[in-house]
Enzyme design. Structure first.
Site, PDB file in Angstrom:
ATOM      1  N   HIS A   1      -9.406   0.972   5.305  1.00 56.26           N
ATOM      2  CA  HIS A   1      -8.110   1.164   5.968  1.00 56.26           C
ATOM      3  C   HIS A   1      -8.294   2.090   7.174  1.00 56.26           C
ATOM      4  O   HIS A   1      -9.100   3.024   7.123  1.00 56.26           O
ATOM      5  CB  HIS A   1      -7.103   1.767   4.980  1.00 56.26           C
TER       6      HIS A   1
ATOM      7  N   LYS B   1       0.181   4.290  -0.247  1.00 57.17           N
ATOM      8  CA  LYS B   1      -0.427   5.470   0.409  1.00 57.17           C
ATOM      9  C   LYS B   1      -0.207   6.728  -0.438  1.00 57.17           C
ATOM     10  O   LYS B   1      -0.157   6.636  -1.656  1.00 57.17           O
ATOM     11  CB  LYS B   1       0.100   5.610   1.843  1.00 57.17           C
TER      12      LYS B   1
ATOM     13  N   ASN C   1       0.868  -1.174   0.000  1.00 57.30           N
ATOM     14  CA  ASN C   1       0.000   0.000   0.000  1.00 57.30           C
ATOM     15  C   ASN C   1       0.909   1.230   0.000  1.00 57.30           C
ATOM     16  O   ASN C   1       1.518   1.550   1.011  1.00 57.30           O
ATOM     17  CB  ASN C   1      -0.875  -0.056   1.264  1.00 57.30           C
TER      18      ASN C   1
ATOM     19  N   SER D   1       3.758  -2.277  10.346  1.00 58.26           N
ATOM     20  CA  SER D   1       5.213  -2.343  10.494  1.00 58.26           C
ATOM     21  C   SER D   1       5.816  -3.696  10.121  1.00 58.26           C
ATOM     22  O   SER D   1       6.722  -4.183  10.790  1.00 58.26           O
ATOM     23  CB  SER D   1       5.622  -1.914  11.914  1.00 58.26           C
TER      24      SER D   1
ATOM     25  N   GLU E   1      -5.012  -5.123  10.938  1.00 57.86           N
ATOM     26  CA  GLU E   1      -3.995  -4.094  11.117  1.00 57.86           C
ATOM     27  C   GLU E   1      -4.263  -3.343  12.423  1.00 57.86           C
ATOM     28  O   GLU E   1      -5.060  -2.397  12.436  1.00 57.86           O
ATOM     29  CB  GLU E   1      -4.036  -3.104   9.948  1.00 57.86           C
TER      30      GLU E   1
ATOM     31  N   GLY F   1       2.803   2.145  10.860  1.00 57.61           N
ATOM     32  CA  GLY F   1       3.755   3.235  10.676  1.00 57.61           C
ATOM     33  C   GLY F   1       4.480   3.636  11.948  1.00 57.61           C
ATOM     34  O   GLY F   1       5.131   4.677  12.006  1.00 57.61           O
TER      35      GLY F   1
ATOM     36  N   GLY G   1       4.930   1.333   4.720  1.00 52.81           N
ATOM     37  CA  GLY G   1       6.246   1.970   4.558  1.00 52.81           C
ATOM     38  C   GLY G   1       7.270   1.123   3.814  1.00 52.81           C
ATOM     39  O   GLY G   1       7.965   1.618   2.915  1.00 52.81           O
TER      40      GLY G   1
ATOM     41  N   GLU H   1      -6.663   4.469   8.241  1.00 54.89           N
ATOM     42  CA  GLU H   1      -6.471   5.899   7.959  1.00 54.89           C
ATOM     43  C   GLU H   1      -7.742   6.492   7.350  1.00 54.89           C
ATOM     44  O   GLU H   1      -8.057   7.661   7.573  1.00 54.89           O
ATOM     45  CB  GLU H   1      -5.249   6.085   7.043  1.00 54.89           C
TER      46      GLU H   1
HETATM   47  P1  PGA Z   1       3.045   0.201   7.721  1.00 55.16           P
HETATM   48  O1  PGA Z   1       1.545   0.370   7.137  1.00 55.16           O
HETATM   49  O2  PGA Z   1       3.589  -1.064   7.101  1.00 55.16           O
HETATM   50  O3  PGA Z   1       3.771   1.435   7.275  1.00 55.16           O
HETATM   51  O4  PGA Z   1       2.926   0.086   9.201  1.00 55.16           O
HETATM   52  C1  PGA Z   1       0.688  -0.723   6.990  1.00 55.16           C
HETATM   53  C2  PGA Z   1      -0.632  -0.277   6.419  1.00 55.16           C
HETATM   54  O5  PGA Z   1      -1.115   0.793   6.788  1.00 55.16           O
HETATM   55  O6  PGA Z   1      -1.218  -0.978   5.572  1.00 55.16           O
END
Ligand code: PGA
Length: 249
Positions: free
Chosen positions: A94, A11, A9, A212, A166, A172, A234, A96
Site C-alpha cells: 500500500h 487502516k 481497508n 476516493s 491506487e 483520502g 474512508g 502508505e
Molecule cells: P480512500 O483510500 O478510499 O480513503 O481514498 C483508498 C486506499 O488507500 O486503499
C-alpha cells in the site's frame, strides 16, 4: 457475468468493539450481495472480526504482513499468525507503507512471495504520486512496481494475485481519477502482465481501482472494461457508504 472484487481497508481505525459492530452490520447489509467482498480490519481486531463474519461470504483480509515466517522481528506480524486467524487475503505494498514506512519493491516482493507460498491471496497495490504523473513517469513507476513486486511469482500463482491501482494523489483526498484515466492505466497494467505472463493471464487478472471510491462514483468506475473491483479506504468505515458501494449494481 463477471464478479467484482470490492475490498475495504479500514487502516488504523476502530477498536475491537467498533470493528465487530461494523463487521456485523456489513455481514447483514451484504447478505444478498453477489460480488466478492473483503474487509481488512486492524491486526488487533482480526480475531474478533473473524468470529463476527464466520459462516458468511465476506473474506477476512489483513492490511500488511511481515516478510519472514517467524523469528526475532519485533513488531511484525507473520503469515502464519494471519492464517491462524482465518485471514484469506493480504494487502501488500500500500502506498502508505511505501511512502510513510519506506517499503521498497524488493521488500514488497518478499512479502508477496511469502503470502502466496502459504496459500493466501494478495492485493498488490501500485500507483504513482502527482509529481511522478506530471513528470511523465507514471508508466515507468507502475511498470516497475508490478515487475519487481511479482518477480519470481510463478504463473500458476497469478490467479491469487489482485493488483490495486491506487494513484497516490487520489487516496483520502476526495480526488478520484476519472474513469477514463483509471481505465487507461488498468489497460497499461494488463500489457505489463501480458509481457510477463502472456495475454490469457493478463485478461483474467483482477485489477481494482482505489482512491476516493464513493457510492456516487463507483458505478462509473466499474463500468469500465479494465476495472474489476475497488479497494476502498474512508468509505469502507461505515455501512451507509460501504454497502452501497458493494451493491453498486
Ligand atoms: P480512500 O483510500 O478510499 O480513503 O481514498 C483508498 C486506499 O488507500 O486503499
Amino acid at each position: 457475468m463477471r464478479k467484482y472484487f470490492i475490498a475495504g481497508n479500514w487502516k488504523m481505525h476502530k477498536t475491537v468493539a467498533e470493528s465487530v459492530t461494523l463487521a456485523k452490520d456489513l455481514a447483514s447489509g451484504l447478505k444478498d450481495c453477489g460480488e466478492k467482498i473483503m474487509i481488512a480490519p486492524a491486526f488487533t481486531a482480526l480475531s474478533a472480526v473473524a468470529d463476527a463474519i464466520k459462516g458468511g461470504s465476506i473474506l477476512l483480509g489483513a492490511q500488511n504482513m511481515g516478510p519472514e515466517e517467524q523469528g526475532a522481528h519485533t513488531g511484525e506480524v507473520s503469515v502464519l499468525m494471519l492464517k491462524d486467524l482465518g485471514v484469506k487475503v493480504v494487502i501488500l505494498g500500500h502506498s502508505e507503507r511505501r511512502h510513510a514506512y519506506g517499503e521498497d519493491d524488493a521488500l514488497v516482493n518478499r512479502k508477496v512471495r511469502l503470502a502466496l507460498s502459504h496459500g493466501l491471496e494478495t492485493i498488490l497495490c501500485v500507483g504513482e504520486t502527482l509529481e511522478e504523473r506530471e513528470g511523465g513517469r507514471l508508466e515507468a513507476i507502475v511498470g516497475t512496481q508490478i515487475r519487481e513486486g511479482l518477480a519470481g511469482v510463478a504463473p500458476g500463482l497469478l490467479d491469487r494475485v489482485t493488483i490495486a491501482y491506487e494513484p497516490v494523489w487520489a487516496i483520502g483526498t476526495g480526488k478520484t481519477a476519472t474513469p477514463e484515466d483509471a481505465d487507461a492505466v488498468h489497460a497499461f497494467i494488463r500489457t505489463v502482465i501480458a509481457g510477463l505472463y502472456g495475454p490469457e493471464s493478463a485478461k483474467k487478472l483482477c485489477i481494482q481501482y482505489g482512491g476516493s471510491v464513493k457510492p456516487d462514483n463507483v458505478a462509473q468506475l466499474m463500468a469500465k472494461d479494465n476495472i474489476d473491483g475497488a479497494l476502498v479506504g474512508g468509505a469502507s468505515l461505515k455501512p451507509e457508504t460501504f454497502v452501497p458501494i458493494a451493491k453498486f449494481r
